[in-house]
Design an enzyme around this catalytic site. Structure first.
Site, short mmCIF file in Angstrom:
data_model
loop_
_atom_site.label_atom_id
_atom_site.label_comp_id
_atom_site.label_asym_id
_atom_site.label_seq_id
_atom_site.Cartn_x
_atom_site.Cartn_y
_atom_site.Cartn_z
CD GLU A 140 -71.29 -0.13 -7.39
OE1 GLU A 140 -70.75 0.62 -6.79
OE2 GLU A 140 -72.04 -0.80 -6.96
CG ASP A 179 -66.45 -3.53 0.64
OD1 ASP A 179 -65.67 -2.98 0.74
OD2 ASP A 179 -66.69 -2.97 -0.45
CB THR A 189 -65.87 2.46 -2.36
OG1 THR A 189 -65.23 0.80 -1.86
CG2 THR A 189 -66.48 2.26 -3.11
#
Length: 282
Positions: free
Chosen positions: A67, A85, A90
């Site tokens: 990640e 995305d 995020t």
């Protein structure tokens, strides 16, 4: 549901882990405690599972390598960006997303314990953008305020608590029900982190359903090796359905490496690659 972040460069912790050169072997050095077969059941009784603090920390480092391109997962509480995305922002140690409800739940949990926190004012906006990639009501200061909140131990605690509630605990519970050991528990956890705990074709439930067409879990009489290989095959297929997840190295040169070595208890030392970078936990 998590974003399965794209490759990012980040510093690797210098504590008990080391980033090794990209030319290093990806073979896991640890020997399994028992081969996949009749004697393995006896070992499972004695072996620790992913709930063990040491194993759980290994799991977090493995996820962070994919990640964040770093083993220092504790440095990621303040991480936040939009990686384009379709999931909005995020952020944090497990990739909570503004578009997939888990970021909203995180800020709600944080606010329940710290009502006057710097992120509480964004709750109406987070409710509005949930399910989309919109930043409406969040820009221009949300990312700055997130980083400020990440200095608060209460926010760190909330991130760890939500990680466990939404991702870690369900993954370990389902893996144990299927009769798999620590490696399999991690494989389930990483899948739920990236794909979410749903039942559509590319979520965890759909991946497991696809794997069941090829093999049976140990709880249904199958072998651990065959089952986990079938699950990883189904996981790869799910990843390839979305461009943001199309790099399958976290399966090919990490999880599959440990499985091929028969390292069902996820024993160290561990060596693996993600996105071409090599990592080691000694």
């Amino acid at each position: 549901m998590n974003s399965g972040r794209l490759l990012r460069l980040a510093a690797v912790t210098t504590m008990s882990v080391a980033l090794v050169s990209t030319g290093a072997t990806t073979a896991a050095l640890a020997r399994p405690m028992a081969a996949d077969g009749a004697k393995a059941a006896d070992v499972r009784v004695q072996a620790v599972d992913l709930n063990d603090p040491v194993k759980k920390d290994i799991a977090m480092q493995l996820v962070s390598s994919a990640e964040n391109s770093s083993l220092d997962w504790r440095a990621q509480f303040g991480y936040i960006e939009d990686i384009d995305d379709g999931r909005g922002y995020t952020g944090g140690i497990i990739g909570f997303c503004s578009g997939t409800h888990d970021m909203l739940e995180l800020v709600e949990a944080y606010t329940a314990t710290s009502p006057n926190n710097v992120l509480a004012k964004y709750l109406p906006a987070l409710r509005e953008v949930d399910g989309s990639d919109s930043h409406e009501g969040l820009d221009p200061n949300f990312t700055k305020d997130w980083k400020t909140a990440a200095k608060d131990q209460a926010f760190k605690n909330a991130q760890e608590s939500e990680r466990d509630r939404v991702y870690f605990n369900p993954a370990v519970s389902r893996a144990k029900s299927d009769g798999v050991r620590t490696l399999g528990q991690f494989i389930y956890y990483d899948a739920i982190v990236m794909h979410g705990d749903g039942n559509d074709g590319t979520s965890f439930g759909g991946i497991r359903k696809r794997a069941l067409t090829k093999a049976k879990p140990p709880s249904q009489g199958g072998t651990e090796t065959a089952w986990l290989n079938a699950f990883l095959d189904a996981r790869k297929w799910a990843m390839q359905q979305e461009e943001a997840h199309s790099d399958t190295s976290r399966v090919d040169t990490a999880q599959r490496v440990f499985l091929n070595a028969g390292n069902f208890d996820l024993n160290t030392p561990l060596r693996w690659k993600v996105y071409g970078d090599s990592f080691e936990i000694s």
